[in-house]
Design a protein around this motif. Structure first.
Motif, PDB file in Angstrom:
ATOM      1  N   ASN A  95     -35.067 -50.083  37.504  1.00 46.61           N
ATOM      2  CA  ASN A  95     -34.572 -50.797  38.680  1.00 46.61           C
ATOM      3  C   ASN A  95     -34.792 -52.308  38.568  1.00 46.61           C
ATOM      4  O   ASN A  95     -33.866 -53.110  38.766  1.00 46.61           O
ATOM      5  CB  ASN A  95     -35.246 -50.261  39.943  1.00 46.61           C
ATOM      6  CG  ASN A  95     -34.590 -50.794  41.203  1.00 46.61           C
ATOM      7  OD1 ASN A  95     -33.364 -50.787  41.318  1.00 46.61           O
ATOM      8  ND2 ASN A  95     -35.390 -51.269  42.127  1.00 46.61           N
ATOM      9  N   ASN A  96     -36.007 -52.715  38.236  1.00 44.80           N
ATOM     10  CA  ASN A  96     -36.316 -54.152  38.124  1.00 44.80           C
ATOM     11  C   ASN A  96     -35.563 -54.792  36.964  1.00 44.80           C
ATOM     12  O   ASN A  96     -35.097 -55.932  37.074  1.00 44.80           O
ATOM     13  CB  ASN A  96     -37.822 -54.367  37.959  1.00 44.80           C
ATOM     14  CG  ASN A  96     -38.597 -54.013  39.211  1.00 44.80           C
ATOM     15  OD1 ASN A  96     -38.062 -54.087  40.318  1.00 44.80           O
ATOM     16  ND2 ASN A  96     -39.857 -53.635  39.059  1.00 44.80           N
ATOM     17  N   ARG A 110     -32.646 -53.904  35.722  1.00 48.21           N
ATOM     18  CA  ARG A 110     -31.241 -54.065  36.090  1.00 48.21           C
ATOM     19  C   ARG A 110     -31.041 -55.280  36.986  1.00 48.21           C
ATOM     20  O   ARG A 110     -30.092 -56.050  36.820  1.00 48.21           O
ATOM     21  CB  ARG A 110     -30.712 -52.802  36.789  1.00 48.21           C
ATOM     22  CG  ARG A 110     -30.483 -51.643  35.852  1.00 48.21           C
ATOM     23  CD  ARG A 110     -29.607 -50.570  36.486  1.00 48.21           C
ATOM     24  NE  ARG A 110     -30.176 -50.031  37.707  1.00 48.21           N
ATOM     25  CZ  ARG A 110     -31.070 -49.053  37.759  1.00 48.21           C
ATOM     26  NH1 ARG A 110     -31.519 -48.522  36.631  1.00 48.21           N
ATOM     27  NH2 ARG A 110     -31.515 -48.596  38.904  1.00 48.21           N
ATOM     28  N   LYS A 111     -31.946 -55.466  37.941  1.00 51.41           N
ATOM     29  CA  LYS A 111     -31.842 -56.620  38.849  1.00 51.41           C
ATOM     30  C   LYS A 111     -31.908 -57.936  38.076  1.00 51.41           C
ATOM     31  O   LYS A 111     -31.147 -58.871  38.333  1.00 51.41           O
ATOM     32  CB  LYS A 111     -32.949 -56.569  39.895  1.00 51.41           C
ATOM     33  CG  LYS A 111     -32.706 -55.531  40.981  1.00 51.41           C
ATOM     34  CD  LYS A 111     -33.823 -55.546  42.012  1.00 51.41           C
ATOM     35  CE  LYS A 111     -33.554 -54.517  43.116  1.00 51.41           C
ATOM     36  NZ  LYS A 111     -34.655 -54.471  44.104  1.00 51.41           N
ATOM     37  N   LYS A 112     -32.831 -58.013  37.107  1.00 50.43           N
ATOM     38  CA  LYS A 112     -32.966 -59.234  36.292  1.00 50.43           C
ATOM     39  C   LYS A 112     -31.703 -59.493  35.481  1.00 50.43           C
ATOM     40  O   LYS A 112     -31.239 -60.630  35.380  1.00 50.43           O
ATOM     41  CB  LYS A 112     -34.178 -59.106  35.355  1.00 50.43           C
ATOM     42  CG  LYS A 112     -35.521 -59.220  36.064  1.00 50.43           C
ATOM     43  CD  LYS A 112     -36.671 -59.059  35.072  1.00 50.43           C
ATOM     44  CE  LYS A 112     -38.019 -59.117  35.789  1.00 50.43           C
ATOM     45  NZ  LYS A 112     -39.149 -58.898  34.846  1.00 50.43           N
ATOM     46  N   GLU A 163     -28.870 -60.696  37.805  1.00 50.16           N
ATOM     47  CA  GLU A 163     -29.070 -62.100  38.202  1.00 50.16           C
ATOM     48  C   GLU A 163     -28.705 -63.045  37.057  1.00 50.16           C
ATOM     49  O   GLU A 163     -28.031 -64.069  37.267  1.00 50.16           O
ATOM     50  CB  GLU A 163     -30.518 -62.315  38.631  1.00 50.16           C
ATOM     51  CG  GLU A 163     -30.857 -61.658  39.967  1.00 50.16           C
ATOM     52  CD  GLU A 163     -32.339 -61.694  40.265  1.00 50.16           C
ATOM     53  OE1 GLU A 163     -33.102 -62.290  39.460  1.00 50.16           O
ATOM     54  OE2 GLU A 163     -32.749 -61.127  41.301  1.00 50.16           O
ATOM     55  N   ILE A 199     -24.850 -60.519  44.334  1.00 45.76           N
ATOM     56  CA  ILE A 199     -25.898 -59.823  43.586  1.00 45.76           C
ATOM     57  C   ILE A 199     -26.431 -58.634  44.373  1.00 45.76           C
ATOM     58  O   ILE A 199     -26.629 -57.557  43.836  1.00 45.76           O
ATOM     59  CB  ILE A 199     -27.056 -60.801  43.269  1.00 45.76           C
ATOM     60  CG1 ILE A 199     -26.577 -61.886  42.304  1.00 45.76           C
ATOM     61  CG2 ILE A 199     -28.251 -60.065  42.682  1.00 45.76           C
ATOM     62  CD1 ILE A 199     -27.588 -62.969  42.066  1.00 45.76           C
ATOM     63  N   LYS A 200     -26.643 -58.833  45.694  1.00 40.76           N
ATOM     64  CA  LYS A 200     -27.184 -57.754  46.510  1.00 40.76           C
ATOM     65  C   LYS A 200     -26.260 -56.541  46.506  1.00 40.76           C
ATOM     66  O   LYS A 200     -26.687 -55.409  46.329  1.00 40.76           O
ATOM     67  CB  LYS A 200     -27.412 -58.235  47.943  1.00 40.76           C
ATOM     68  CG  LYS A 200     -28.613 -59.175  48.086  1.00 40.76           C
ATOM     69  CD  LYS A 200     -28.844 -59.534  49.536  1.00 40.76           C
ATOM     70  CE  LYS A 200     -30.056 -60.459  49.678  1.00 40.76           C
ATOM     71  NZ  LYS A 200     -30.268 -60.856  51.092  1.00 40.76           N
ATOM     72  N   SER A 245     -26.203 -54.936  43.075  1.00 35.80           N
ATOM     73  CA  SER A 245     -27.443 -54.203  42.810  1.00 35.80           C
ATOM     74  C   SER A 245     -27.449 -52.843  43.490  1.00 35.80           C
ATOM     75  O   SER A 245     -27.975 -51.867  42.958  1.00 35.80           O
ATOM     76  CB  SER A 245     -28.644 -55.016  43.287  1.00 35.80           C
ATOM     77  OG  SER A 245     -28.720 -56.237  42.596  1.00 35.80           O
ATOM     78  N   LYS A 246     -26.864 -52.761  44.688  1.00 38.80           N
ATOM     79  CA  LYS A 246     -26.853 -51.489  45.418  1.00 38.80           C
ATOM     80  C   LYS A 246     -26.106 -50.397  44.644  1.00 38.80           C
ATOM     81  O   LYS A 246     -26.400 -49.215  44.778  1.00 38.80           O
ATOM     82  CB  LYS A 246     -26.190 -51.683  46.774  1.00 38.80           C
ATOM     83  CG  LYS A 246     -27.086 -52.402  47.792  1.00 38.80           C
ATOM     84  CD  LYS A 246     -26.354 -52.582  49.095  1.00 38.80           C
ATOM     85  CE  LYS A 246     -27.218 -53.388  50.065  1.00 38.80           C
ATOM     86  NZ  LYS A 246     -26.488 -53.650  51.339  1.00 38.80           N
TER      87      LYS A 246
END
Length: 351
Positions: free
Chosen positions: A314-315, A317-319, A322, A344-345, A348-349
């Motif tokens: 999860n973390n 993928r977020k990086k 971004e 991005i939000k 990310s979902k």
């Protein structure tokens, strides 16, 4: 002609802007007629392969066929695939419709839960790799296997033309060809049948020359490993890679198809992450030089994110999302506009 036309469409897929495709299309009908006549007269000869080296991260020698030869490869596989695929075991996952790496990983998860009784018992995995597989496939053995199902000598002649276009000291097949991928499954189907029906091992998965066997007994896996190696040597003139074929425990993680699999979670392998980082940097350069359009970049990145969903990332993928947004902040994909929100939000979902 219908088969050749279908083969052309398959060979052209995702390559419509390539100069060699445009050149072939200029006189499309005549070029296909020429190929058909060469096949009918047994006059077809493949053109020399173009070889180059890639690092992803292992160094590999890729041999690329001429476009007209790739059409022939698709033509051949269109005929052979329905005949051979139904004889393959369920748990062979490479280069088959409805299979692939994600299906193999999901099957591994299913097997590990069964063997470990829902992760309550220790279990071991024989993680094996065949030494220099594509370089050492024996042409005579492969032809004998194919002849069991294919009696048409013209088809056998065509297969020999393709195989003889690439030779090492030990015969072999070129990495990068559709036919090599398909023949790889035909060749190792003998191993699959031996493991499933002679050794009666339920928890076996193969992806090209990379395979796993899951069992509760480490000692039995040691015996199985030796038995498999003897079978490969005696029947297929292959052998297990001595350094890459090991018996491992899920407690310490099993490297398999880009992941490291543990009892309760999966991680992406570091080289998989680094490979995507390098790929994004290449995309940036290609886009600035007008060598690629943003739609292809976006589709590739979206596909990779979907692939990472199989792991606990999860973390990570977020990086990546971004960083991707920063590097391509001025770009908008038609895929993105039609199917995905830009923020991005929201992105990310989805992952």
């Amino acid at each position: 002609m219908k088969n050749l036309e279908l083969a052309f469409k398959k060979a052209r897929k995702n390559k419509t802007l390539k100069p060699y495709v445009k050149e072939f299309e200029k006189d499309f009908h005549s070029n296909l007629l020429q190929l058909r006549m060469e096949l009918l007269l047994l006059a077809y000869r493949p053109r020399p392969l173009k070889t180059f080296i890639i690092h992803d991260p292992k160094t590999r020698k890729i041999s690329k066929s001429d476009f007209r030869d790739r059409i022939i490869h698709h033509t051949l596989v269109n005929i052979l695939e329905p005949i051979f695929d139904k004889s393959f075991i369920y748990d062979s996952y490479a280069n088959r419709k409805g299979k692939g790496t994600l299906k193999a990983i999901q099957r591994f998860d299913c097997f590990k839960r069964k063997v470990s009784k829902n992760n309550t018992k220790s279990c071991y995995v024989l993680k094996a790799d065949i030494k220099h597989y594509f370089e050492t496939v024996d042409h005579e053995i492969l032809i004998r296997i194919i002849k069991r199902k294919i009696k048409d000598e013209r088809v056998i002649w065509l297969i020999k033309q393709i195989l003889n276009n690439f030779k090492t000291k030990e015969n072999g097949m070129p990495l990068g060809n559709l036919t090599s991928q398909f023949f790889a499954n035909i060749y190792l189907n003998r191993l699959d049948q031996f493991i499933k029906h002679k050794l009666r091992l339920k928890y076996y998965i193969r992806y090209v020359d990379d395979f796993v066997v899951i069992h509760i007994s480490k000692e039995k896996l040691e015996r199985i490993k030796n038995t498999i190696n003897n079978f490969l040597k005696n029947n297929l003139r292959l052998e297990l890679h001595p350094d890459k074929s090991k018996i491992l425990t899920l407690k310490h993680g099993i490297p398999f198809l880009g992941f490291r699999v543990f009892y309760f979670y999966k991680l992406l392998k570091k080289n998989n992450i680094e490979k995507m980082k390098r790929k994004i940097l290449i995309f940036v350069k290609q886009l600035s030089n007008n060598l690629i359009d943003y739609d292809k970049i976006y589709a590739s990145f979206e596909g990779w994110l979907a692939y990472t969903l199989q792991a606990n990332t999860n973390n990570l993928r977020k990086k990546f999302i971004e960083d991707f947004e920063i590097k391509f902040k001025k770009e908008v994909s038609s895929i993105e506009v039609n199917r995905l929100p830009k923020s991005i939000k929201s992105f990310s979902k989805l992952f």
